[in-house]
Design a protein around this motif. Sequence first.
Motif, short mmCIF file in Angstrom:
data_model
loop_
_atom_site.label_atom_id
_atom_site.label_comp_id
_atom_site.label_asym_id
_atom_site.label_seq_id
_atom_site.Cartn_x
_atom_site.Cartn_y
_atom_site.Cartn_z
N ASP A 133 -8.92 -4.72 -10.76
CA ASP A 133 -7.28 -5.18 -10.33
C ASP A 133 -6.54 -3.87 -10.22
O ASP A 133 -5.72 -3.60 -9.19
CB ASP A 133 -6.69 -5.95 -11.50
CG ASP A 133 -7.51 -7.06 -11.50
OD1 ASP A 133 -8.08 -7.91 -10.58
OD2 ASP A 133 -7.28 -8.10 -12.66
N LEU A 134 -6.86 -2.77 -10.93
CA LEU A 134 -6.31 -1.48 -10.89
C LEU A 134 -6.45 -0.91 -9.30
O LEU A 134 -5.63 -0.50 -8.85
CB LEU A 134 -6.51 -0.78 -11.99
CG LEU A 134 -5.85 -1.13 -13.51
CD1 LEU A 134 -6.39 -0.26 -14.44
CD2 LEU A 134 -4.57 -1.10 -13.42
N HIS A 136 -7.67 -2.42 -6.74
CA HIS A 136 -6.82 -3.28 -5.68
C HIS A 136 -5.47 -2.94 -5.68
O HIS A 136 -5.10 -2.73 -4.52
CB HIS A 136 -6.95 -4.95 -6.05
CG HIS A 136 -6.76 -5.60 -5.13
ND1 HIS A 136 -5.31 -5.99 -4.86
CD2 HIS A 136 -7.62 -6.40 -4.14
CE1 HIS A 136 -5.47 -6.84 -3.79
NE2 HIS A 136 -6.65 -7.07 -3.34
N ASP A 137 -4.71 -2.72 -6.75
CA ASP A 137 -3.43 -2.31 -6.54
C ASP A 137 -3.38 -1.01 -6.18
O ASP A 137 -2.30 -0.80 -5.39
CB ASP A 137 -2.79 -2.35 -8.06
CG ASP A 137 -2.54 -3.68 -8.68
OD1 ASP A 137 -2.84 -4.85 -7.79
OD2 ASP A 137 -2.51 -3.96 -9.94
N ASP A 140 -3.72 -1.35 -2.39
CA ASP A 140 -2.59 -1.96 -1.78
C ASP A 140 -1.46 -0.81 -1.56
O ASP A 140 -0.71 -1.00 -0.70
CB ASP A 140 -2.44 -3.01 -2.52
CG ASP A 140 -3.15 -4.20 -2.18
OD1 ASP A 140 -3.60 -4.53 -1.03
OD2 ASP A 140 -3.14 -5.33 -2.89
N ALA A 141 -1.42 -0.04 -2.82
CA ALA A 141 -0.05 0.57 -2.63
C ALA A 141 -0.30 1.90 -1.63
O ALA A 141 0.69 2.18 -0.97
CB ALA A 141 -0.19 1.28 -4.14
N ASP A 144 0.61 0.08 1.81
CA ASP A 144 1.83 0.05 1.77
C ASP A 144 2.64 1.34 2.23
O ASP A 144 3.47 1.44 2.96
CB ASP A 144 2.78 -0.03 0.46
CG ASP A 144 2.31 -1.72 0.12
OD1 ASP A 144 2.19 -2.40 0.88
OD2 ASP A 144 2.68 -1.92 -1.15
#
Length: 163
Positions: A133-134, A136-137, A140-141, A144
């Motif tokens: 999850d980290l 993935h985040d 994603d960041a 962005d």
Amino acid sequence: MTAFGGVAAIELLAGALGSAVHPVPGVAPVVETLRRHAWNDPDVLTAAGAVAALGVAFMAAALPGRLRGVPLAGADPRLAGVIGRAALRRALAAAAMEVPGIERARVRGLGIFRRGVLVRAATHYRNPANLADLVHDAVDARLDRIEPMHRPPVDVRLGWRKD
């Protein structure tokens, strides 16, 4: 092609106006040769097929090809930007490597058939808990910050020690 089209337009216009004189010099023998052939003559059909094939080839040449990069979304539509696929993969892999505990990261995807991003990451931890999850985040960041026009879905596969 433009010259032939222009000559044909001039001749057709002269014929439509009822002129017996050919306004373009040297066209009279060509017109007489064409009048000797019927529409269903094999030579005429072959020539028409060749012209149609040439038209299809020109239309196929005008089709856009595959983009070399990923278009970027910007605030000003007059400014267009593109990031290369390999550069985007490297940037996303670097974002995954910034997560503490990740030893290796490889990004696949952004190809012809695969529209998403597949991140394969590896850690030396025996119990990774929420490390996927980290990653993935983090990816994603980075997406962005890069702001691609069409945001690809991200899939993370994490490998860890199982001994």
